[in-house]
Design a protein around this motif. Structure first.
Motif, PDB file in Angstrom:
ATOM      1  N   TRP A 176     -24.523  22.668 -15.498  1.00 42.71           N
ATOM      2  CA  TRP A 176     -24.242  23.122 -14.144  1.00 42.71           C
ATOM      3  C   TRP A 176     -22.744  23.277 -13.889  1.00 42.71           C
ATOM      4  O   TRP A 176     -21.926  22.459 -14.355  1.00 42.71           O
ATOM      5  CB  TRP A 176     -24.804  22.110 -13.133  1.00 42.71           C
ATOM      6  CG  TRP A 176     -26.211  22.414 -12.711  1.00 42.71           C
ATOM      7  CD1 TRP A 176     -26.615  23.002 -11.544  1.00 42.71           C
ATOM      8  CD2 TRP A 176     -27.410  22.125 -13.444  1.00 42.71           C
ATOM      9  NE1 TRP A 176     -27.975  23.119 -11.513  1.00 42.71           N
ATOM     10  CE2 TRP A 176     -28.494  22.594 -12.672  1.00 42.71           C
ATOM     11  CE3 TRP A 176     -27.661  21.556 -14.687  1.00 42.71           C
ATOM     12  CZ2 TRP A 176     -29.814  22.479 -13.088  1.00 42.71           C
ATOM     13  CZ3 TRP A 176     -28.973  21.448 -15.120  1.00 42.71           C
ATOM     14  CH2 TRP A 176     -30.026  21.904 -14.328  1.00 42.71           C
ATOM     15  N   PHE A 177     -22.392  24.353 -13.198  1.00 38.15           N
ATOM     16  CA  PHE A 177     -21.046  24.516 -12.667  1.00 38.15           C
ATOM     17  C   PHE A 177     -20.866  23.572 -11.484  1.00 38.15           C
ATOM     18  O   PHE A 177     -21.842  23.097 -10.900  1.00 38.15           O
ATOM     19  CB  PHE A 177     -20.850  25.965 -12.204  1.00 38.15           C
ATOM     20  CG  PHE A 177     -20.848  26.965 -13.324  1.00 38.15           C
ATOM     21  CD1 PHE A 177     -19.803  27.026 -14.221  1.00 38.15           C
ATOM     22  CD2 PHE A 177     -21.906  27.844 -13.482  1.00 38.15           C
ATOM     23  CE1 PHE A 177     -19.797  27.958 -15.243  1.00 38.15           C
ATOM     24  CE2 PHE A 177     -21.918  28.778 -14.493  1.00 38.15           C
ATOM     25  CZ  PHE A 177     -20.855  28.841 -15.385  1.00 38.15           C
ATOM     26  N   LEU A 217      -7.189  29.490 -18.633  1.00 37.64           N
ATOM     27  CA  LEU A 217      -6.089  30.453 -18.548  1.00 37.64           C
ATOM     28  C   LEU A 217      -6.622  31.835 -18.207  1.00 37.64           C
ATOM     29  O   LEU A 217      -7.751  32.191 -18.540  1.00 37.64           O
ATOM     30  CB  LEU A 217      -5.331  30.515 -19.884  1.00 37.64           C
ATOM     31  CG  LEU A 217      -4.718  29.220 -20.411  1.00 37.64           C
ATOM     32  CD1 LEU A 217      -4.208  29.411 -21.833  1.00 37.64           C
ATOM     33  CD2 LEU A 217      -3.597  28.741 -19.493  1.00 37.64           C
ATOM     34  N   GLY A 218      -5.794  32.641 -17.555  1.00 37.21           N
ATOM     35  CA  GLY A 218      -6.108  34.044 -17.293  1.00 37.21           C
ATOM     36  C   GLY A 218      -7.366  34.217 -16.481  1.00 37.21           C
ATOM     37  O   GLY A 218      -7.558  33.571 -15.434  1.00 37.21           O
ATOM     38  N   ASP A 219      -8.247  35.127 -16.939  1.00 36.88           N
ATOM     39  CA  ASP A 219      -9.472  35.415 -16.207  1.00 36.88           C
ATOM     40  C   ASP A 219     -10.386  34.201 -16.088  1.00 36.88           C
ATOM     41  O   ASP A 219     -11.204  34.115 -15.165  1.00 36.88           O
ATOM     42  CB  ASP A 219     -10.245  36.549 -16.898  1.00 36.88           C
ATOM     43  CG  ASP A 219      -9.493  37.873 -16.836  1.00 36.88           C
ATOM     44  OD1 ASP A 219      -8.621  38.011 -15.945  1.00 36.88           O
ATOM     45  OD2 ASP A 219      -9.763  38.746 -17.686  1.00 36.88           O
ATOM     46  N   ASP A 220     -10.264  33.255 -17.025  1.00 34.23           N
ATOM     47  CA  ASP A 220     -11.102  32.058 -16.955  1.00 34.23           C
ATOM     48  C   ASP A 220     -10.804  31.233 -15.711  1.00 34.23           C
ATOM     49  O   ASP A 220     -11.657  30.475 -15.241  1.00 34.23           O
ATOM     50  CB  ASP A 220     -10.897  31.193 -18.200  1.00 34.23           C
ATOM     51  CG  ASP A 220     -11.469  31.834 -19.453  1.00 34.23           C
ATOM     52  OD1 ASP A 220     -12.334  32.721 -19.315  1.00 34.23           O
ATOM     53  OD2 ASP A 220     -11.046  31.457 -20.560  1.00 34.23           O
ATOM     54  N   VAL A 221      -9.601  31.378 -15.157  1.00 36.77           N
ATOM     55  CA  VAL A 221      -9.247  30.619 -13.962  1.00 36.77           C
ATOM     56  C   VAL A 221     -10.072  31.090 -12.773  1.00 36.77           C
ATOM     57  O   VAL A 221     -10.676  30.284 -12.047  1.00 36.77           O
ATOM     58  CB  VAL A 221      -7.743  30.745 -13.660  1.00 36.77           C
ATOM     59  CG1 VAL A 221      -7.405  30.072 -12.331  1.00 36.77           C
ATOM     60  CG2 VAL A 221      -6.924  30.138 -14.789  1.00 36.77           C
ATOM     61  N   SER A 222     -10.103  32.395 -12.549  1.00 37.69           N
ATOM     62  CA  SER A 222     -10.874  32.920 -11.422  1.00 37.69           C
ATOM     63  C   SER A 222     -12.352  32.612 -11.585  1.00 37.69           C
ATOM     64  O   SER A 222     -13.045  32.311 -10.600  1.00 37.69           O
ATOM     65  CB  SER A 222     -10.655  34.429 -11.292  1.00 37.69           C
ATOM     66  OG  SER A 222     -11.028  35.101 -12.490  1.00 37.69           O
ATOM     67  N   ASN A 223     -12.855  32.674 -12.810  1.00 37.60           N
ATOM     68  CA  ASN A 223     -14.259  32.335 -13.034  1.00 37.60           C
ATOM     69  C   ASN A 223     -14.520  30.869 -12.726  1.00 37.60           C
ATOM     70  O   ASN A 223     -15.531  30.517 -12.113  1.00 37.60           O
ATOM     71  CB  ASN A 223     -14.643  32.626 -14.492  1.00 37.60           C
ATOM     72  CG  ASN A 223     -14.606  34.107 -14.820  1.00 37.60           C
ATOM     73  OD1 ASN A 223     -14.776  34.947 -13.937  1.00 37.60           O
ATOM     74  ND2 ASN A 223     -14.402  34.430 -16.085  1.00 37.60           N
TER      75      ASN A 223
END
Length: 761
Positions: free
Chosen positions: A610-611, A619-625
């Motif tokens: 679970w999130f 880092l990068g796009d993984d941050v917004s996700n």
């Protein structure tokens, strides 16, 4: 690994026998110790004083057979329930003219006093195993058991756990990653038995709680020189040698062993062509043991191991001329002392110092990044235990301290900027060091109440690395023996506290890494806390088969996982909010049906995570996700729903046998950011034909194996065995992992063959 000491082991004891004639005079006799439940069957000879001490005996019920010409064969049973030596005197009777002896294995097919589920692999199964690639012999044996699977490069995952396996070698726990790409393995030829836990853990175990693998090394009890030589070779230019000698005289024993291997298939390649995949491993060890008195034993040991290997290339890396080398060096020194205070109490002291170094080197043609790494640590370990037998109770208490001093060095140079964000720095140089301090204490009791057996314990852990935390972990296992059904019912509850993996934890937690992207998120990786539940049965079927069936559930908060730093293959720990993993497992052991023996194991597992993320570097796009995905769940990366393994052996004639088996997996989930056309262009149709992009799953894996073995020479003292093996005879391209470009695919070996010669004396 023959150098490791024995007396700190958790579920091993000692049997001491004395054999006399009817008048009480000691005699020299042959002794056979058998436990079908433990897959244990060994023969010994008493010394000139008629005594025998058998060390490293797993807990359980044993049949003791004593034979001497002119005397009646004696057959009796005894129980090993604690670290305290079990002493017994066998008085032989003069043989009559006609003697009939009926020996039955009913009493040892199952252990009625074993409260939980454990899997056992004995010496015979180890010696007749299917040949493995260098660095994987023990991992392959463990992987044959229900609940375990590979994700890639022989990294073992028990019941969906990521990097949460600990190997306990003769009582000394090794909690770091022991897969071929991280460290030297324990050679299976050096082992006498393996005991495996995935539930019902003794309170003595902690920190890494996905699964526990106890490795029990060879020990000789008879006086004189004993040894073993193993030579093998086969496909992928593989060659392996192992040699061991032990001299036992008086109260002393000296053991020396050495091994070496090479292959062109060391790691799992990322493309079928198996580019740049050579590896070499070796080790040397020595041990000295002395019985200072009848109640005191002292052991010293030293072991040195190394591995050197190439990192397999993907197609684009091979075309660029990339060469990446990895190596690992490890030196371990141990000292162990045991003292028997009384017939009912025993104490042990154990200490270890270990140096371990992992390195990565890249040539100038590496793409998309040239990376160098030098990680090393020095570990100081201490453990003290006290065992007490009192009535129906087997008490044990102890303390341990594990201090690991971590050092990390990493630097890179980007050669293909198109594979990275525009703001990623072209170079990076990182160095840091920090101690990982962990202490624990435990108390446990094994209680026998008629046909009930209860194991209850409490463990306290302290963890201090990036965080400073304490935790208490109760453990409870209950077993009930039903004599009329020859069945044991059992249930267990384990409260677990798992410390994060320390591989590259310093670089992933350093503010220096913030420069890698204008978007970054760093959260401290919390230890995992959870509850494990299991219930099951062990059934004796007609004294020929044993059936084990278990149902389990694991609820874990701060579920441990891992991620990669840029495109380097350098992994570090992360964590998610929680996971729920549940399933069922079964194993049928055909102990003997005339000339046929073997097993079938099956696992069904469902795992969801679970999130949101609760720890690690992003880092990068993984941050917004990470910031946007605050709810929902996804399949655990080890969520292989169905796993089936089997192997049966048939005795064609007294010295010749054949074996056959198979390994099946329904396939792991995967994530891929590109489309099928991109994957096809990079990996080709052969790999893509094994991928289901619509379901996000790898197609099922299947490998069929067969063996032919023969005892080419056998005497009272010398035995020589020859075996030829074929694996993946169906020659299926088995894709284990699929992650996309520079993300760590793993492809299993193609059809392969091996021969092995084992000589012992």
């Amino acid at each position: 690994m023959g150098a490791m000491p024995v007396w700190g082991q958790v579920n091993y004891g000692e049997v001491r026998l004395k054999v006399t004639d009817p008048s009480g005079v000691v005699v020299k006799a042959a002794v056979r110790l058998v436990s079908e439940a433990n897959d244990y069957d060994k023969s010994f000879v008493t010394n000139g004083s008629g005594t025998l001490a058998v060390e490293e005996v797993p807990y359980g019920i044993y049949r003791v057979e004593v034979q001497k010409p002119g005397f009646t064969v004696s057959s009796s049973t005894l129980q090993v329930r604690s670290a305290l030596p079990v002493e017994d005197t066998v008085q032989l009777s003069i043989a009559s003219l006609v003697t009939k002896v009926d020996v039955t294995d009913m009493d040892t097919m199952i252990d009625p006093y074993q409260p939980g589920s454990e899997m056992q692999i004995g010496a015979k199964q180890i010696s007749e195993r299917l040949s493995s690639l260098p660095g994987r012999s023990v991992q392959d044996l463990v992987n044959s058991q229900p609940g375990w699977l590979y994700e890639g490069n022989a990294v073992l995952h028990p019941r969906g756990s990521e990097y949460q396996t600990q190997f306990v070698v003769d009582g000394i726990p090794l909690t770091d990653n022991r897969s071929p790409s991280f460290g030297p393995e324990v050679e299976a030829d050096d082992l006498d038995s393996i005991r495996i836990y995935t539930a019902g853990y003794p309170a003595e175990y902690g920190r890494k709680m996905g699964g526990v693998v106890e490795l029990n090394t060879h020990r000789q009890t008879a006086s004189g020189v004993h040894g073993q030589l193993v030579l093998s070779g086969g496909s992928y230019d593989t060659a392996t040698s192992y040699g061991q000698m032990q001299d036992v005289w008086g109260k002393n024993a000296v053991d020396v062993s050495a091994a070496g291997s090479m292959t062109s298939h060391y790691l799992n390649p990322v493309v079928p062509e198996n580019y740049t995949n050579k590896g070499t491993i070796g080790d040397f060890s020595t041990r000295y043991e002395r019985d200072l008195t009848e109640n005191d034993r002292l052991i010293f040991s030293v072991r040195h191991e190394f591995s050197r290997f190439l990192i397999p290339n993907e197609l684009v890396q091979q075309q660029a001329g990339q060469i990446q080398n990895g190596d690992n060096f490890e030196t371990i020194g141990t000292v162990n002392y045991q003292h028997i205070f009384s017939p009912d109490s025993l104490g042990t002291l154990a200490g270890m110092v270990r140096d371990n170094a992992n390195n990565l080197y890249s040539n100038a043609n590496s793409t998309p990044i040239i990376a160098f790494q030098h990680n090393y640590f020095r570990e100081g370990y201490f453990k003290s235990t006290f065992s007490l037998h009192h009535g129906r109770h087997e008490f044990k208490a102890g303390i341990e301290s594990d201090n690991t001093f971590l050092h990390e060095k990493f630097n890179y140079f980007i050669t293909d900027p198109d594979q990275f964000d525009d703001d990623t720095p072209q170079t990076l140089n990182f160095a840091a060091q920090r101690p990982d301090l962990e202490q624990s204490a435990f108390v446990e009791d094994l209680i026998r109440l008629g046909n009930w057996t209860v194991s209850a314990g409490l463990r306290w852990d302290h963890y201090q690395l990036l965080l400073n935390q304490n935790a208490f972990s109760p453990r409870l296992t209950v077993g009930r023996y039903l004599p009329s059904l020859k069945m044991v019912l059992h249930a267990s509850y384990d409260r677990i506290y798992q410390t994060p993996s320390f591989e590259n934890i310093l670089i992933s937690s350093s503010p220096q890494i913030d420069a890698l992207s204008d978007q970054f998120l760093r959260l401290p990786v919390q230890p995992s806390r959870g509850n494990y539940y299991e219930g099951g049965i062990t059934q004796d079927v007609s004294t020929r088969m044993r059936v084990d069936v278990n149902f389990y559930r694991r609820d874990v908060r701060n579920y441990a996982d891992d991620d990669q730093l840029l495109n380097t293959g350098v992994s570090y720990p992360i964590a998610f909010d929680k996971s729920v993993i549940y399933g069922a497992e079964g194993k049928l052991d055909l102990v003997r049906l005339q000339k046929l023996t073997g097993f079938v194991s099956y696992s069904y597992m469902v795992g969801n995570v679970w999130f949101p993320v609760t720890g690690g570097l992003f880092l990068g796009d993984d941050v917004s996700n990470a910031l946007s995905q605050l709810s929902g769940h996804f399949p655990d990366s080890q969520d292989q729903r169905n796993t089936l393994r089997t192997r049966f052996r048939y005795q064609l004639m007294p010295r010749v046998d054949v074996a056959a088996g198979a390994s099946y997996g329904s396939g792991l989930p995967f994530e891929y950011t590109g489309d099928e056309a991109d994957a096809l262009a990079q990996y080709g149709p052969e790999v893509i034909s094994r991928i289901n992009f619509d379901r996000g799953r790898i197609l099922p894996l299947l490998a069929v194996n067969a063996s032919l073995g023969a005892d080419i020479y056998r005497s009272e003292r010398v035995k020589m065995r020859f075996q030829i093996d074929g694996d993946n005879l169906n020659n299926r391209l088995n894709v284990i992992d699929f992650g996309g470009l520079f993300s760590g695919n793993a492809i299993g070996p193609a059809r392969s063959f091996a021969v092995r010669m084992n000589a012992s004396f």
